[in-house]
Motif scaffolding. Structure first.
Motif, short mmCIF file in Angstrom:
data_model
loop_
_atom_site.label_atom_id
_atom_site.label_comp_id
_atom_site.label_asym_id
_atom_site.label_seq_id
_atom_site.Cartn_x
_atom_site.Cartn_y
_atom_site.Cartn_z
N LEU A 96 -29.96 -45.44 -54.59
CA LEU A 96 -30.47 -44.98 -53.30
C LEU A 96 -29.90 -43.61 -52.98
CD1 LEU A 96 -30.20 -48.22 -51.13
CD2 LEU A 96 -32.29 -47.19 -52.05
N THR A 97 -30.54 -42.92 -52.07
CA THR A 97 -30.04 -41.63 -51.61
C THR A 97 -30.17 -41.58 -50.10
OG1 THR A 97 -30.17 -39.26 -51.95
CG2 THR A 97 -32.24 -40.46 -51.80
N SER A 98 -29.58 -40.55 -49.49
CA SER A 98 -29.61 -40.42 -48.04
C SER A 98 -29.87 -38.98 -47.64
CB SER A 98 -28.29 -40.91 -47.43
OG SER A 98 -27.20 -40.17 -47.95
N ASP A 99 -30.22 -38.79 -46.37
CA ASP A 99 -30.52 -37.44 -45.89
C ASP A 99 -29.30 -36.79 -45.27
OD1 ASP A 99 -30.20 -38.45 -43.31
OD2 ASP A 99 -32.35 -38.53 -42.87
N ARG A 100 -29.50 -35.68 -44.58
CA ARG A 100 -28.39 -34.92 -44.03
C ARG A 100 -27.66 -35.64 -42.89
NH1 ARG A 100 -31.36 -31.39 -46.72
NH2 ARG A 100 -30.42 -29.39 -47.39
N THR A 101 -28.25 -36.65 -42.31
CA THR A 101 -27.58 -37.43 -41.27
C THR A 101 -26.96 -38.71 -41.81
OG1 THR A 101 -29.55 -38.72 -40.64
CG2 THR A 101 -29.25 -36.56 -39.58
N GLY A 102 -27.12 -38.93 -43.10
CA GLY A 102 -26.60 -40.15 -43.70
C GLY A 102 -27.59 -41.30 -43.70
N THR A 536 -19.36 -37.21 -35.96
CA THR A 536 -20.37 -37.12 -37.01
C THR A 536 -21.31 -38.32 -37.01
OG1 THR A 536 -18.92 -38.21 -38.62
CG2 THR A 536 -18.80 -35.80 -38.48
N SER A 537 -20.93 -39.38 -36.35
CA SER A 537 -21.70 -40.63 -36.38
C SER A 537 -22.86 -40.60 -35.40
CB SER A 537 -20.80 -41.82 -36.06
OG SER A 537 -21.55 -43.01 -35.96
N TRP A 538 -23.98 -41.18 -35.80
CA TRP A 538 -25.11 -41.30 -34.89
C TRP A 538 -24.79 -42.21 -33.71
CZ3 TRP A 538 -26.19 -46.40 -34.54
CH2 TRP A 538 -25.97 -47.21 -35.64
N ALA A 539 -23.76 -43.03 -33.83
CA ALA A 539 -23.40 -43.95 -32.76
C ALA A 539 -22.45 -43.33 -31.75
CB ALA A 539 -22.76 -45.21 -33.35
N ALA A 540 -21.97 -42.12 -32.00
CA ALA A 540 -21.03 -41.48 -31.09
C ALA A 540 -21.71 -41.13 -29.76
CB ALA A 540 -20.44 -40.23 -31.72
N PRO A 541 -21.15 -41.55 -28.64
CA PRO A 541 -21.73 -41.16 -27.34
C PRO A 541 -21.73 -39.64 -27.16
CG PRO A 541 -20.15 -42.96 -27.08
CD PRO A 541 -20.00 -42.46 -28.48
N GLN A 542 -22.76 -39.12 -26.54
CA GLN A 542 -22.89 -37.69 -26.30
C GLN A 542 -22.79 -37.41 -24.80
OE1 GLN A 542 -22.99 -35.56 -28.91
NE2 GLN A 542 -22.78 -37.43 -30.13
N THR A 668 -16.86 -43.83 -42.17
CA THR A 668 -17.89 -44.05 -43.18
C THR A 668 -19.24 -43.65 -42.59
OG1 THR A 668 -18.21 -46.35 -42.48
CG2 THR A 668 -16.62 -45.94 -44.24
N VAL A 669 -20.26 -43.63 -43.43
CA VAL A 669 -21.60 -43.28 -42.95
C VAL A 669 -22.05 -44.25 -41.87
CG1 VAL A 669 -24.02 -43.03 -43.61
CG2 VAL A 669 -22.22 -42.21 -45.14
N ASP A 670 -21.80 -45.54 -42.09
CA ASP A 670 -22.17 -46.55 -41.10
C ASP A 670 -21.01 -46.75 -40.13
OD1 ASP A 670 -24.31 -48.80 -40.56
OD2 ASP A 670 -22.34 -49.73 -40.29
N LYS A 719 -26.65 -48.73 -31.51
CA LYS A 719 -25.93 -47.70 -30.74
C LYS A 719 -25.52 -48.25 -29.38
CE LYS A 719 -25.96 -42.94 -29.12
NZ LYS A 719 -26.55 -41.60 -29.23
N ALA A 720 -26.41 -49.02 -28.76
CA ALA A 720 -26.07 -49.63 -27.46
C ALA A 720 -24.92 -50.61 -27.62
CB ALA A 720 -27.30 -50.32 -26.88
N MET A 721 -24.94 -51.39 -28.71
CA MET A 721 -23.86 -52.34 -28.95
C MET A 721 -22.53 -51.62 -29.17
SD MET A 721 -25.03 -55.45 -28.76
CE MET A 721 -25.94 -54.72 -27.38
#
Length: 777
Positions: A96-102, A536-542, A668-670, A719-721
């Protein structure tokens, strides 16, 4: 010291980073405005990497990449250090591969287009994946492999190579860093049960064992003799390390060196005595060696090590993993027993050649034979230093500190544009100079103030210029201040409101000094963070998210401490008042603006450990210096202990004796939080998937949310969790988020065609992901 104690996920601020931000993928991306037997190739006639670069590169000129030292574990199965992982990834492709956001690419064969930073990029890989969640709770992962792939030696790649690779990673004797075997794959437990390595069985039985059901007495006697040889070698290596690092003089005794390692021995102690003391301090010898080693592990210290790695059958064990199913020459299915969001990242295995790493005569899928004897990976291990795969480059040799590669003409995205690549071992101090003088083309120096200023001076004032091009990306991790809830609490109840208020008092003081400290240490190469998660994580609050809050910015009554027009001095004064309100809520007696008496189980004095080499060299050291003075003004004595021996911190964290400390997490990515915060496995380092819950948080609601987030693949839901998890963690006040720093990769503008370097490099997608495109000037 004791560098091994700096756990893989608990890294110092200056930790080494892989040059490939997203390791091992076989990805390509393109803006859509248009995505062994040793190799029989001829010997490279590449130029000497230590010679100055020619005025203009020709076909024989190698691309030279400066790396820290390698460990020669260049195996897709057993590479452990970031540098060894990069070295082997040059020769491999991942399923498998991933994109620039993981994010995972599901349609790798035809390519998937994903926008990033205003540009569309198309990503390609060796396979397609379809995921099906079934009504009974099981999940199907159906893979379709390209049918035109070949390894660098010309042999075709088929699904049997993928299945072979998965079985290596799931074998009962597998001891590499990948944890596919711990995932909820149907039949995994039955396959791995009833077998254990001879090494683990002998250790568990002990040297006085008299039951020789699974081995004979001669084997047992030899094993313990070999263990003692390893232990003595480790003791000597520790002494050598202490001397070379300057902690001890060259003529110091074993006892003097042991004292710097935390052991008090008789003045005339020998290395044997040192080993005996270390052995006695741990429940078993494997834990002793793994924890105390200076650098070399058991595999490099112990004679006959590989003789003890085979698994012994001790009970019922299934012949196959029912959830790994071949459905065609180029297709397969993996069956999971439940939804687990982390599983997909484990399934992207390197596709290693069965004909090279295994034995084709021992592969018969229909008869449960998978390329090697179950429980015996000796065939696979024998190729650890000489990788072969379907990646962009062919490994030639590792000699005199240089790994030599030659372009793979069979690479599925086309032969790389630069024929030769050398990975050159380099000290960190030499990396920057190597790019300037022409001996190194690409490298990853420690991005200190001195390095940044040196680059700017070389370029005439800029980080990117005519001599050096600098790429900065956020580090996959973050710095924090930790508090052990059991050691900093009221009345022995870590989860009470009073205990949380006590820790919030410290959090309020620590957090107000973050801006000035991080700006002083990193300048603009790091930023302050407000939640305990890497930005860097998509789950990080902004900051634009609902409910986003600056860390520890309210008092005990929930009132905001700061306003936008406050000066720094006003904020510091407000923080002290806020901390006093929390101390009062915790049960402290407050008189004239000071705490004068502590409630039951609490104290007016606490200690914080910081591994700053005894010289204050740490991003959070200024925070502690300022916090110590502020806390003294409100009646609390903060003892700041600057450790020259960082092993004291890791020992204390493992033992649960540290009150507060400064460190950093690798991420980690996740964004799965199980390993750090899930309470049921707190401080269990021995079991796969165990926890580094140094905070000793035990919160049933947090546990429930962590498991709920794992049990879904819906990113919005997860993300909400995770936001709810982060709010609970902040409320416990056991972790004060401090900083997100940057890493740097530097390129020689003079010798590397910068237009051919991967555009939009990110934390998850490094320049090495598209090394096949790089050209020299």
């Amino acid at each position: 010291m004791k560098a091994n104690k700096i756990l893989a996920s608990l890294l110092a601020a200056a930790m080494a980073v892989s040059l490939a931000a997203c390791g091992g993928g076989s990805t390509t991306s393109q803006p859509t405005s248009s995505g062994t037997t040793e190799s029989q190739a001829t010997e490279s006639t590449a130029a000497d990497p230590n010679a100055g670069a020619p005025a203009a590169a020709d076909e024989e000129t190698p691309l030279v990449i400066g790396y820290s030292n390698f460990s020669s574990k260049f195996s897709p199965f057993f590479a452990s250090s970031a540098y060894d992982q990069d070295a082997q990834s040059m020769t491999q492709i991942g399923l498998l591969t991933s994109d620039r956001t993981g994010a995972i690419i599901y349609k790798g064969i035809e390519g998937e287009t994903v926008p990033y930073n205003g540009t569309d990029y198309t990503y390609y890989g060796p396979a397609d994946l379809e995921v099906t969640e079934n009504e009974d709770g099981t999940v199907y992962y159906d893979f379709t492999l390209r049918d035109d792939l070949v390894f660098s030696d010309g042999e075709p790649v088929t699904i049997d190579d993928v299945i072979f690779s998965m079985y290596v990673l799931c074998d009962p004797s597998y001891d590499g860093s990948t944890t596919l075997f711990s995932q909820p794959i149907e039949g995994m437990e039955a396959y791995r049960s009833g077998m254990e390595t001879l090494l683990n069985l002998l250790v568990a039985a002990g040297p006085d064992n008299t039951d020789f059901t699974y081995w004979d007495e001669a084997t047992q006697t030899q094993f313990w003799a070999d263990i003692d040889v390893a232990g003595v070698a480790m003791a000597n290596e520790i002494c050598d390390y202490c001397k070379s690092a300057g902690y001890n003089a060259e003529d110091d005794t074993v006892a003097a060196c042991a004292a710097n390692w935390g052991y008090e021995l008789a003045e005339d102690a020998t290395a044997e005595d040192f080993w005996a003391a270390m052995k006695a301090a741990y429940p078993d010898v494997l834990t002793a060696i793994d924890t105390e080693k200076a650098s070399t592990g058991l595999d490099g210290l112990m004679p006959n090590y590989e003789n003890y790695l085979a698994a012994v059958k001790t009970g019922e064990s299934a012949d196959s993993i029912t959830g790994i199913q071949k459905t065609g020459d180029y297709t397969m299915r993996v069956v999971a027993t439940k939804v687990d969001a982390t599983l997909i990242y484990q399934l992207g295995v390197y596709i290693a050649p069965l004909h090279y790493y295994g034995d084709p005569e021992q592969y018969d899928y229909d008869n449960n034979k998978f390329g090697f004897p179950k429980g015996d990976l000796s065939i696979v291990r024998s190729k650890t230093t000489k990788p072969l795969g379907a990646g962009p480059y062919i490994f030639k040799e590792f000699k005199n500190g240089v790994i030599s590669y030659e372009a793979n003409p069979n690479y599925f995205k086309g032969a790389p544009k630069t024929k030769y690549v050398n990975f050159l071992e380099s000290n960190d101090a030499d990396k920057m100079n190597g790019v300037v003088t022409g001996t190194i083309d690409i490298t990853d120096p420690s991005f200190s103030d001195a390095t940044a200023k040196s680059i700017q001076q070389t370029n005439g004032g800029e980080l990117t210029g005519d001599v050096i091009t600098t790429s900065l990306v956020d580090n996959l991790g973050y710095g924090y201040i930790g508090i052990n809830s059991k050691n900093v609490c009221v009345a022995g109840d870590p989860g009470s409101d009073a205990s949380k208020s006590l820790r919030k008092a410290f959090g309020t003081i620590f957090s107000v000094y973050r801006d000035v400290a991080i700006a002083s240490y990193y300048a603009d190469r790091a930023s302050v963070i407000n939640y305990p998660i890497s930005n860097t994580s998509w789950a990080a609050p902004q900051p634009t998210d609902d409910g986003y809050k600056v860390a520890f910015s309210v008092d005990a009554a929930g009132n905001d401490l700061y306003t936008s027009d406050m000066s720094d001095e006003d904020k510091y004064a407000a923080a002290k008042q806020g901390a006093l309100s929390f101390l009062e809520a915790a049960g402290y007696t407050i008189e004239n603006g000071k705490a004068v008496a502590a409630p039951e189980g609490a104290s007016l004095e606490y200690e914080i450990l910081i591994p700053a080499d005894g010289s204050g060299d740490h991003p959070s050291f200024m925070i502690l210096t300022l916090a110590k003075d502020a806390l003294a003004e409100i009646g609390i004595n903060l003892i700041v202990t600057d450790l020259s021996n960082s092993a004291d911190l890791w020992d204390g964290l493992d033992a649960g004796t540290v009150e507060m400390w400064c460190a950093a997490w690798g991420a980690t990515v996740d964004p799965d939080m199980y390993q750090i915060y899930y309470s049921d496995v707190a401080n269990n380092f021995a079991q796969p998937g165990g926890s580094w819950n140094y905070y000793q948080i035990s919160d049933p609601q947090l546990d429930e949310l962590i498991l709920a987030a794992r049990a879904s693949t819906d990113q919005t839901y997860r993300k909400a969790m995770y936001k709810a998890c982060l709010d609970i963690i902040v409320d416990w006040a056991d972790e004060i988020p401090v900083y997100q720093r940057q890493n740097a990769i530097i390129f020689s503008t003079e010798r590397v065609n910068i237009d051919t370097v991967t555009p939009d490099i990110t934390t998850f997608y490094g320049w090495l992901n598209e090394i096949e495109n790089i050209e020299l000037n």
